[in-house]
Motif scaffolding. Structure first.
Motif, PDB file in Angstrom:
ATOM      1  N   ASN A  45      -3.861 -12.176 -59.870  1.00 25.52           N
ATOM      2  CA  ASN A  45      -5.002 -12.628 -60.680  1.00 25.52           C
ATOM      3  C   ASN A  45      -6.142 -11.631 -60.837  1.00 25.52           C
ATOM      4  O   ASN A  45      -6.742 -11.537 -61.902  1.00 25.52           O
ATOM      5  CB  ASN A  45      -5.592 -13.929 -60.088  1.00 25.52           C
ATOM      6  N   ASP A  46      -6.466 -10.912 -59.788  1.00 26.80           N
ATOM      7  CA  ASP A  46      -7.634 -10.030 -59.856  1.00 26.80           C
ATOM      8  C   ASP A  46      -7.412  -8.798 -60.729  1.00 26.80           C
ATOM      9  O   ASP A  46      -8.354  -8.217 -61.233  1.00 26.80           O
ATOM     10  CB  ASP A  46      -8.012  -9.526 -58.448  1.00 26.80           C
ATOM     11  N   GLN A  47      -6.151  -8.382 -60.891  1.00 25.05           N
ATOM     12  CA  GLN A  47      -5.877  -7.070 -61.490  1.00 25.05           C
ATOM     13  C   GLN A  47      -6.320  -6.963 -62.947  1.00 25.05           C
ATOM     14  O   GLN A  47      -6.930  -5.976 -63.348  1.00 25.05           O
ATOM     15  CB  GLN A  47      -4.387  -6.732 -61.406  1.00 25.05           C
ATOM     16  N   THR A  48      -5.974  -7.977 -63.747  1.00 23.66           N
ATOM     17  CA  THR A  48      -6.279  -7.882 -65.170  1.00 23.66           C
ATOM     18  C   THR A  48      -7.783  -7.771 -65.420  1.00 23.66           C
ATOM     19  O   THR A  48      -8.210  -6.921 -66.196  1.00 23.66           O
ATOM     20  CB  THR A  48      -5.669  -9.085 -65.918  1.00 23.66           C
ATOM     21  N   ASN A  86      -0.363   2.560 -62.628  1.00 26.30           N
ATOM     22  CA  ASN A  86       0.316   2.229 -61.368  1.00 26.30           C
ATOM     23  C   ASN A  86      -0.632   1.554 -60.382  1.00 26.30           C
ATOM     24  O   ASN A  86      -0.840   2.016 -59.262  1.00 26.30           O
ATOM     25  CB  ASN A  86       0.913   3.492 -60.746  1.00 26.30           C
ATOM     26  N   HIS A  87      -1.190   0.466 -60.838  1.00 22.86           N
ATOM     27  CA  HIS A  87      -2.232  -0.197 -60.069  1.00 22.86           C
ATOM     28  C   HIS A  87      -1.658  -1.208 -59.091  1.00 22.86           C
ATOM     29  O   HIS A  87      -0.773  -1.986 -59.413  1.00 22.86           O
ATOM     30  CB  HIS A  87      -3.175  -0.918 -61.046  1.00 22.86           C
ATOM     31  N   GLN A  88      -2.163  -1.151 -57.870  1.00 23.88           N
ATOM     32  CA  GLN A  88      -1.733  -2.114 -56.859  1.00 23.88           C
ATOM     33  C   GLN A  88      -2.859  -3.116 -56.624  1.00 23.88           C
ATOM     34  O   GLN A  88      -4.027  -2.740 -56.629  1.00 23.88           O
ATOM     35  CB  GLN A  88      -1.414  -1.381 -55.559  1.00 23.88           C
ATOM     36  N   ASP A  89      -2.497  -4.375 -56.389  1.00 19.96           N
ATOM     37  CA  ASP A  89      -3.536  -5.382 -56.212  1.00 19.96           C
ATOM     38  C   ASP A  89      -4.316  -5.135 -54.917  1.00 19.96           C
ATOM     39  O   ASP A  89      -3.804  -4.544 -53.977  1.00 19.96           O
ATOM     40  CB  ASP A  89      -2.914  -6.791 -56.203  1.00 19.96           C
TER      41      ASP A  89
END
Lengths: 307, 318, 392
Positions: C142-145, C380-383
């Motif tokens: 949820n937080d990533q976007t 390449n994003h990690q939560d």
């Protein structure tokens, strides 16, 4: 103090009040005269939105859509009264609540079957699309101003109907003493169907007015029916005047609460707490207000019955 | 007389026996899912029995009764969140809170009558609902997962064993029925029932109706809180929507469907309501189209609910 | 004598089928009733298209999908999950639109030792401390976007921001996500009642008074169109740019088009996927979806489509031996399958490590309103919860 903001929020409150009044008026009359608790009144609001939106999309005109849909709402209301509602008058309030709860389920499902699953959207009427420059540099939505105007117009018309016509006299009499009116030989059945039909038209009108703003969707009645009940309880059941005043006050309390509560809380609480408490409190605000009114005046502000 | 009693008694015995034996039946048929279904159904039956005390017998239409399910369940959940897993602490705490909330709500609401009472009870319940939604620490409306069930400190009696949990619920259900019967046949019950039909007369006889009703309200709240405790243990999860006003509406419907003011009515109501929703939802996605009118028809034609229906079937045999 | 033979034969047959199944049963939980069913139907359409594309088979096994309806309610969702696990005895459970339904139902699947794959809900609880070896998420956390959106705001040089979102868990996650990355000044924040509040007159007046450089909103479902039309009514359209997450997608855009709400043209949002991502898998997916259903797929459908291929990669790795849960898990952790989002890896907490793009609302050649990718915002994003996960 930002006076322009305050004035704008005041107008917003009036607009909400106008909508609430349209819905509450029919509800309080039904309750006051027929002693019928109609939880499905919100479904009439929803049906009005769908029927209205359908006509609006078909004719391409917002107002033509409304003109065509209103008589249909009267017919729907009258039919509903003659089939289901009539058999429930002699029953306990609880039976009204449960039966109309069942109607809510049915209508919510019905609109999902007859119309597209996630509802209908209509464009704003061209003439009211945009803002209007009011005094003191306040810029306000033309459409919302129109809603306020409609609300006032209906309020005045209802007052004329109730206070100045014979039908209105019967309605007032029925609100304070149903048995006597019946005993005097008035065609009670016709009166009841009429009242229910008017209520359906008013609720439907409210639904139609909000379609450009909110769209027509299944379940939209549930959100507004609680507020409508709060309004009639505060105003006094059976009183149109009470419904009007209560609707305006409720609209203002809800809107101003939402706007300024967090600012107010910041004066007492640290930022984090105010941020968390703000939304929670403003949700509860209307209920707290109702509880307070009932505590001080258990019959509401303007109960029509004398004793 | 005996015919009337026998048809109804047959159904009562049948339902109780079915509930008592379901785990064995389910195991034999290889359908463990029904054990869970019945556990849920019995919990709702307990909640309906508690509502019947104030609604069926007392005539108080509370549209906020489901809130006690939430109070009971959230107490267990919040305790578990803070690693207080002992049932000896959780359960008395949950019951205590249910009593306090019922007392507070009762004091405020019981001064009103009719639709005002309905609105006040609904409003108070909604306030607790919004409170739960704003409690971010405890999941807000994502809900709160309960990782460990209430622990009694014994290896013989362990709620993680499906059978132990099932029969705990069963015993509470039977207990609540016994409680109802005792209560309504006592002097206390007579006053409550008398007040439902003629308040002024009871007042004239010297009873403080308000106090009797308040006590009844609290008892009902505590019993419903117990149902909430059990629900938290079955689902291992609690969320605010347990307390939303439509849930209270469903409870009211169960009580009315089953037959208000009868001991076993609410159980009939809960059973039929649950089985009907299960069955209908498998038939079609649009089952509310059938369920809605069904509710309306029940109200219009089934006087006295299922209990009354069964009594009438029995009477016709005479 | 004959009876003994019959018993022996059927016992052997049962043993045989127990050792090697000839089909895999997948339980898919989504919302199939209530107006929210538009999302559930979209997911189902994504699943069905994937089944077509794989020819109904994963490795040597035939695929059987059993849908469960959560009725937009956690308790019903849990019950549907229970029915799938205990009565229908599915091998894998997937789906779940809503965080609260997933959180309520997760135990049922995981306690039974089965694999659970979320095709939408991305709660932080299951990404950090609550992670589980058999739980996988094929969408996002949820937080990533919103974190990506915060970065977009920075890149656009937005100094002051007004935030409006619904006051429930997902809404709070979205706001928290933006606050993590946004460097400017948040001049106002309104958390509105969910789902009751659909009139933002009060909040929009406050926005006008605060005069921020931009407004950020999160309003999924029917609230999106309602908010945006009111934004226009308040005279804010074109004056203060609007940024959003999960508000404008292929499900809501047709409604905007029906209501001729031109104001959404050009609004920016972020997502891990868009219909015009240029990889082969996505091109085929979008083209065939449009052909079959006459509309663009939403990200919900894209995720559901991916979940089928995801499961397929695991089944093929163990050559249809569904009893080898460890083997399947290892394959899922590799996430070696063609995804519509392009290349990505599976993080150690079983949430994807992937790109997030900025997207803009545009009109395509056929006159349909859709979204198009503009830039890679997070690569390449990690939560942010992965570090808290100590896999059990």
């Amino acid at each position: 103090m930002d006076w322009i903001l305050l004035a704008e929020q005041g107008l917003n409150g009036l607009q909400l009040g106008a909508l609430l009044f349209l819905i509450a008026a029919g509800l309080t009359l039904t309750f006051g005269i027929m002693d019928f608790v109609n939880l499905a009144h919100g479904s009439l609001y929803m049906l009005g939105a769908f029927v209205g939106a359908t006509f609006m999309l078909w004719t391409g005109s917002f107002f033509a859509g409304i003109l065509l849909a209103l008589p249909l709402m009267f017919v729907i209301g009258a039919l509903l009264e003659m089939t289901v509602v009539r058999s429930l008058y002699q029953r306990h309030h609880l039976d009204h609540v449960l039966a109309t709860f069942g109607l809510i389920l049915f209508f919510n499902e019905l609109v999902q079957v007859v119309w597209p699953l996630d509802g209908l959207n209509v464009p704003f009427p061209a003439r009211f699309d945009g803002t209007v420059e009011l005094a003191f540099g306040i810029e306000y939505s033309a459409f919302r101003l129109m809603i306020i105007a409609v609300g006032l117009l209906v309020a005045v018309s209802l007052w004329v109907l109730v206070a100045k016509t014979r039908a209105g006299m019967l309605i007032r009499a029925g609100a304070s003493n149903r048995k006597m009116v019946s005993a005097l030989g008035v065609n009670i059945r016709l009166l009841f169907s009429l009242v229910f039909g008017i209520g359906a038209v008013l609720a439907g009108l409210a639904g139609m007015l909000v379609t450009p703003v909110l769209g027509a969707t299944s379940g939209m009645g549930e959100q507004i029916i609680i507020l409508a009940f709060v309004v009639i309880v505060i105003g006094g059941i059976g009183s149109v005047r009470g419904a009007f005043i209560a609707a305006v006050v409720t609209g203002l309390v809800d809107t101003l609460g939402r706007s300024f509560l967090d600012v107010l809380l910041l004066a007492f609480l640290p930022a984090n707490a105010a941020e968390a408490a703000g939304p929670a409190l403003s949700s509860m605000l209307i209920y707290l207000f109702m509880a307070t009114v009932l505590f001080l005046r258990p019959q509401g502000l303007f109960p029509p019955r004398g004793g | 007389m005996s015919s009337t009693a026998s048809v109804k008694a047959l159904f009562v015995t049948g339902v109780i026996a079915l509930c008592a034996l379901m785990p064995l039946i389910a195991q034999a048929a290889g359908q463990p899912y029904y054990v869970d279904l019945f556990m849920r159904m019995m919990i709702w039956a307990i909640a309906a029995v508690s509502l019947n005390l104030i609604l069926g017998y007392g005539g108080m239409i509370s549209f906020g009764h489901a809130v006690y399910l939430g109070v009971g369940a959230y107490t267990v959940g919040i305790c578990a969140y803070h690693e207080i897993e002992s049932a000896w602490i959780q359960w008395p705490l949950a019951l205590g809170f249910s009593a306090l909330v019922a007392l507070a709500f009762g004091v405020v609401s019981l001064r009103t009558r009719g639709v005002y009472f309905i609105m006040i009870t609904m409003a108070l319940a909604q306030m607790l609902y919004f409170l739960a939604v704003s409690a971010e620490e405890y999941g807000s409306d994502d809900g709160l997962i309960i990782y460990v069930r209430s622990f009694f400190g014994s290896r013989i009696y362990d709620l993680d064993e499906p059978l132990h949990l099932y029969y705990t619920i069963f015993v509470v259900l039977v207990g609540s029925l016994v409680l109802t019967k005792r209560l309504v046949e006592s002097r206390f019950g007579m006053v409550i029932r008398g007040a439902r039909s003629n308040e002024k007369r009871m007042e004239a006889m010297g009873f403080s109706i308000y106090r009797y009703r308040l006590v009844c309200f609290v008892i009902a709240g505590v019993l419903c809180g117990m149902a909430g405790i059990l629900s938290a243990n079955v689902e291992k999860f609690v969320s605010p929507d347990m307390m939303y006003w439509t849930k209270s509406g469903e409870l009211i419907f169960m009580v009315v469907l089953g037959g208000m003011g009868t001991v076993f009515g609410p159980v009939f109501g809960a059973v039929v309501f649950w089985l009907l929703s299960e069955l209908l939802s498998r038939l079609t996605e649009h089952w509310h189209l059938i369920f809605g009118p069904f509710l309306v028809l029940v109200v219009l034609f089934a006087r006295g609910g299922l209990d009354g229906l069964l009594a009438r079937i029995g009477a016709r045999d005479d | 004598m004959i009876r003994h033979v019959v018993v022996a034969v059927s016992a052997t047959a049962m043993w045989a089928t127990a050792a090697v199944a000839d089909s895999i049963k997948i339980g898919f939980v989504t919302t199939l009733t209530t107006p929210a069913a538009v999302i559930g139907n979209d997911m189902r359409d994504g699943v069905e298209l994937a089944l077509e594309h794989i020819g109904g088979k994963m490795g040597p096994l035939d695929v059987e999908i059993i849908y469960g309806d959560d009725e937009f309610n956690p308790q019903k969702g849990k019950q549907a999950t229970e029915r799938l696990v205990k009565q229908d005895q599915v091998d894998i459970v997937a789906g779940y639109i809503w965080s609260n339904v997933l959180l309520a139902s997760a135990n049922t699947v995981l306690d039974a030792g089965k694999i659970l794959i979320s095709a939408n809900a991305g709660p932080s609880q299951l990404a950090g401390e609550g992670c589980h070896k058999n739980y996988f998420n094929i969408s996002w956390q949820n937080d990533q976007t919103p974190m990506a959106l915060g970065k977009v705001l920075n890149e656009k040089g937005v100094k002051s921001l007004y935030v409006i979102a619904p006051n429930y868990a997902a809404g709070k996650n979205m706001v928290a996500g933006v606050e993590r990355t946004y460097l400017g000044n948040i001049v106002g924040k309104d958390m509105t009642k969910w789902p009751d509040q659909i009139d933002w007159a009060a909040e929009l007046s406050k926005v006008k008074a605060a005069a921020p450089e931009a407004v950020f909103i999160f309003y999924p479902g029917k609230h999106g169109p309602a908010f945006i039309s009111q934004y226009k009514q308040a005279g804010l359209e074109g004056k203060i740019p609007l940024y959003s997450v999960y508000t404008l997608d292929s499900i809501s855009l047709p409604r905007f088009q029906q209501a001729a709400m031109e104001g959404v043209m050009g609004t920016m949002m972020t997502q891990f996927w868009a219909p015009d991502l240029p990889n082969e898998q996505n091109k085929r997916f979008v083209a065939d979806f449009k052909k079959k259903h006459g509309r663009y797929p939403s990200f919900y459908a894209a995720q559901s489509y991916d979940s089928i291929f995801f499961i397929k990669s695991a089944v093929e790795a163990v050559q249809g031996d569904l009893g080898n849960v460890d083997g399947m898990r290892a394959a899922l952790e590799k996430a070696d399958f063609p995804s519509v989002r392009g290349e990505f890896t599976m993080g150690p907490n079983h949430y994807p490590i992937q790109n997030f793009y900025s997207r803009e609302v545009v009109v395509d050649e056929e006159g349909n309103w859709t979204t198009a990718v503009r830039d890679v915002v997070l690569k390449n994003h990690q939560d942010p919860y992965a570090a808290d996960c100590k896999m059990r």
